[in-house]
Design a protein around this motif. Structure first.
Motif, PDB file in Angstrom:
ATOM      1  N   ASP A  93       0.819  -1.210   0.000  1.00  0.00           N
ATOM      2  CA  ASP A  93       0.000   0.000   0.000  1.00  0.00           C
ATOM      3  C   ASP A  93       0.853   1.261   0.000  1.00  0.00           C
ATOM      4  N   ARG A  94       1.961   1.230   0.693  1.00  0.00           N
ATOM      5  CA  ARG A  94       2.861   2.385   0.702  1.00  0.00           C
ATOM      6  C   ARG A  94       3.506   2.568  -0.666  1.00  0.00           C
ATOM      7  N   THR A  95       3.777   1.477  -1.346  1.00  0.00           N
ATOM      8  CA  THR A  95       4.358   1.549  -2.686  1.00  0.00           C
ATOM      9  C   THR A  95       3.377   2.204  -3.646  1.00  0.00           C
ATOM     10  N   THR A  96       2.120   1.840  -3.567  1.00  0.00           N
ATOM     11  CA  THR A  96       1.094   2.412  -4.436  1.00  0.00           C
ATOM     12  C   THR A  96       0.938   3.910  -4.177  1.00  0.00           C
ATOM     13  N   ILE A  97       0.880   4.300  -2.931  1.00  0.00           N
ATOM     14  CA  ILE A  97       0.762   5.715  -2.576  1.00  0.00           C
ATOM     15  C   ILE A  97       1.980   6.484  -3.077  1.00  0.00           C
ATOM     16  N   ALA A  98       3.158   5.931  -2.868  1.00  0.00           N
ATOM     17  CA  ALA A  98       4.383   6.593  -3.322  1.00  0.00           C
ATOM     18  C   ALA A  98       4.389   6.758  -4.836  1.00  0.00           C
ATOM     19  N   ARG A  99       3.935   5.742  -5.554  1.00  0.00           N
ATOM     20  CA  ARG A  99       3.880   5.809  -7.021  1.00  0.00           C
ATOM     21  C   ARG A  99       2.917   6.917  -7.466  1.00  0.00           C
ATOM     22  N   GLN A 100       1.762   7.030  -6.804  1.00  0.00           N
ATOM     23  CA  GLN A 100       0.794   8.075  -7.146  1.00  0.00           C
ATOM     24  C   GLN A 100       1.368   9.467  -6.873  1.00  0.00           C
ATOM     25  N   GLU A 101       2.078   9.602  -5.759  1.00  0.00           N
ATOM     26  CA  GLU A 101       2.697  10.889  -5.438  1.00  0.00           C
ATOM     27  C   GLU A 101       3.753  11.258  -6.476  1.00  0.00           C
ATOM     28  N   LEU A 102       4.526  10.278  -6.911  1.00  0.00           N
ATOM     29  CA  LEU A 102       5.532  10.540  -7.940  1.00  0.00           C
ATOM     30  C   LEU A 102       4.889  10.952  -9.258  1.00  0.00           C
ATOM     31  N   GLU A 103       3.763  10.357  -9.596  1.00  0.00           N
ATOM     32  CA  GLU A 103       3.061  10.743 -10.818  1.00  0.00           C
ATOM     33  C   GLU A 103       2.576  12.183 -10.734  1.00  0.00           C
ATOM     34  N   ARG A 104       2.031  12.571  -9.590  1.00  0.00           N
ATOM     35  CA  ARG A 104       1.592  13.973  -9.413  1.00  0.00           C
ATOM     36  C   ARG A 104       2.781  14.917  -9.477  1.00  0.00           C
ATOM     37  N   LEU A 105       3.883  14.533  -8.864  1.00  0.00           N
ATOM     38  CA  LEU A 105       5.094  15.342  -8.898  1.00  0.00           C
ATOM     39  C   LEU A 105       5.594  15.493 -10.329  1.00  0.00           C
ATOM     40  N   ALA A 106       5.565  14.423 -11.098  1.00  0.00           N
ATOM     41  CA  ALA A 106       6.003  14.477 -12.493  1.00  0.00           C
ATOM     42  C   ALA A 106       5.127  15.425 -13.299  1.00  0.00           C
ATOM     43  N   ASP A 107       3.826  15.425 -13.036  1.00  0.00           N
ATOM     44  CA  ASP A 107       2.924  16.339 -13.744  1.00  0.00           C
ATOM     45  C   ASP A 107       3.265  17.799 -13.444  1.00  0.00           C
ATOM     46  N   VAL A 108       3.550  18.090 -12.180  1.00  0.00           N
ATOM     47  CA  VAL A 108       3.917  19.458 -11.800  1.00  0.00           C
ATOM     48  C   VAL A 108       5.262  19.831 -12.422  1.00  0.00           C
ATOM     49  N   LEU A 109       6.223  18.913 -12.346  1.00  0.00           N
ATOM     50  CA  LEU A 109       7.551  19.188 -12.909  1.00  0.00           C
ATOM     51  C   LEU A 109       7.494  19.460 -14.404  1.00  0.00           C
ATOM     52  N   ALA A 110       6.599  18.788 -15.096  1.00  0.00           N
ATOM     53  CA  ALA A 110       6.499  18.956 -16.547  1.00  0.00           C
ATOM     54  C   ALA A 110       6.096  20.365 -16.944  1.00  0.00           C
ATOM     55  N   THR A 111       5.515  21.105 -16.017  1.00  0.00           N
ATOM     56  CA  THR A 111       5.113  22.483 -16.320  1.00  0.00           C
ATOM     57  C   THR A 111       6.269  23.472 -16.167  1.00  0.00           C
ATOM     58  N   LEU A 112       7.381  23.022 -15.616  1.00  0.00           N
ATOM     59  CA  LEU A 112       8.516  23.909 -15.330  1.00  0.00           C
ATOM     60  C   LEU A 112       9.492  23.952 -16.499  1.00  0.00           C
ATOM     61  N   PRO A 113      10.321  25.003 -16.540  1.00  0.00           N
ATOM     62  CA  PRO A 113      11.369  25.054 -17.575  1.00  0.00           C
ATOM     63  C   PRO A 113      12.305  23.847 -17.462  1.00  0.00           C
ATOM     64  N   GLU A 114      12.878  23.441 -18.589  1.00  0.00           N
ATOM     65  CA  GLU A 114      13.725  22.243 -18.645  1.00  0.00           C
ATOM     66  C   GLU A 114      14.879  22.310 -17.645  1.00  0.00           C
ATOM     67  N   ARG A 115      15.538  23.461 -17.539  1.00  0.00           N
ATOM     68  CA  ARG A 115      16.678  23.594 -16.617  1.00  0.00           C
ATOM     69  C   ARG A 115      16.223  23.401 -15.172  1.00  0.00           C
ATOM     70  N   THR A 116      15.069  23.943 -14.831  1.00  0.00           N
ATOM     71  CA  THR A 116      14.531  23.781 -13.476  1.00  0.00           C
ATOM     72  C   THR A 116      14.230  22.314 -13.212  1.00  0.00           C
ATOM     73  N   GLN A 117      13.649  21.637 -14.187  1.00  0.00           N
ATOM     74  CA  GLN A 117      13.379  20.210 -14.044  1.00  0.00           C
ATOM     75  C   GLN A 117      14.673  19.432 -13.815  1.00  0.00           C
ATOM     76  N   GLN A 118      15.691  19.748 -14.603  1.00  0.00           N
ATOM     77  CA  GLN A 118      16.972  19.046 -14.499  1.00  0.00           C
ATOM     78  C   GLN A 118      17.573  19.227 -13.104  1.00  0.00           C
ATOM     79  N   ILE A 119      17.592  20.458 -12.625  1.00  0.00           N
ATOM     80  CA  ILE A 119      18.173  20.749 -11.310  1.00  0.00           C
ATOM     81  C   ILE A 119      17.367  20.063 -10.211  1.00  0.00           C
ATOM     82  N   PHE A 120      16.051  20.118 -10.325  1.00  0.00           N
ATOM     83  CA  PHE A 120      15.211  19.473  -9.322  1.00  0.00           C
ATOM     84  C   PHE A 120      15.450  17.967  -9.295  1.00  0.00           C
ATOM     85  N   ARG A 121      15.533  17.355 -10.463  1.00  0.00           N
ATOM     86  CA  ARG A 121      15.770  15.903 -10.524  1.00  0.00           C
ATOM     87  C   ARG A 121      17.120  15.530  -9.909  1.00  0.00           C
ATOM     88  N   LEU A 122      18.154  16.302 -10.230  1.00  0.00           N
ATOM     89  CA  LEU A 122      19.473  16.016  -9.666  1.00  0.00           C
ATOM     90  C   LEU A 122      19.447  16.110  -8.140  1.00  0.00           C
TER      91      LEU A 122
END
Length: 161
Positions: A93-122
């Motif tokens: 259950d924790r794995t499923t919740i974590a996966r959903q949170e990562l998907e939401r985070l990815a959606d938010v990150l996709a709205t940011l400039p590429e350089r910001t995404q890169q720095i955030f990921r690193l």
């Protein structure tokens, strides 16, 4: 707005305890990220300042514990150290919740400039310090901090809107 109001004070507080401005800055970013994630889950955080400081203190304790374990592992036999670690297997259950949170985070990150995404990921996924990111990308530490602040501000703004 929240980040601008509390980040500098929180960083000074952590740096006073740690005497390491880079780690303090990383812990501040992580504290704000956790607040953003909590708000994104529709959890109402009544006192955001208290939540930030409590989170920062927990992260500080985790960091200190990690450093102590790391030092201990350097002096102990590696096999003995690995056997002493608790079982960290994720619960389904924790794995499923974590996966959903990562998907939401990815959606938010996709709205940011590429350089910001890169720095955030690193910073977030590769666990690189802000100083290390600045050196690797050949940019100033201030630029890294601004990109991370933008990412956190965007997450907070999306949640609060």
């Amino acid at each position: 707005m929240l980040f601008n109001h509390y980040a500098e004070r929180l960083e000074r507080y952590l740096n006073h305890k740690l005497r390491d401005p880079h780690v303090a800055a990383d812990l501040v970013q992580e504290s704000f990220l956790r607040l953003a994630q909590r708000l994104e889950q529709d959890d109402d955080v009544e006192d955001k300042k208290a939540y930030l400081y409590k989170t920062a203190n927990h992260l500080l304790l985790d960091y200190v514990r990690h450093q102590r374990r790391w030092q201990l592992a350097a002096t102990d036999d590696a096999a003995t150290t690995l056997e002493a670690l608790p079982d960290m297997a994720a619960q389904p259950d924790r794995t499923t919740i974590a996966r959903q949170e990562l998907e939401r985070l990815a959606d938010v990150l996709a709205t940011l400039p590429e350089r910001t995404q890169q720095i955030f990921r690193l910073h977030r996924f590769e666990h690189m310090t802000q100083a290390h990111i600045a050196r690797q990308l050949d940019i100033s530490l201030s630029t890294v901090e601004k990109h991370l602040a933008l990412a956190l501000h965007t997450m907070m703004a999306i949640r609060l809107s």
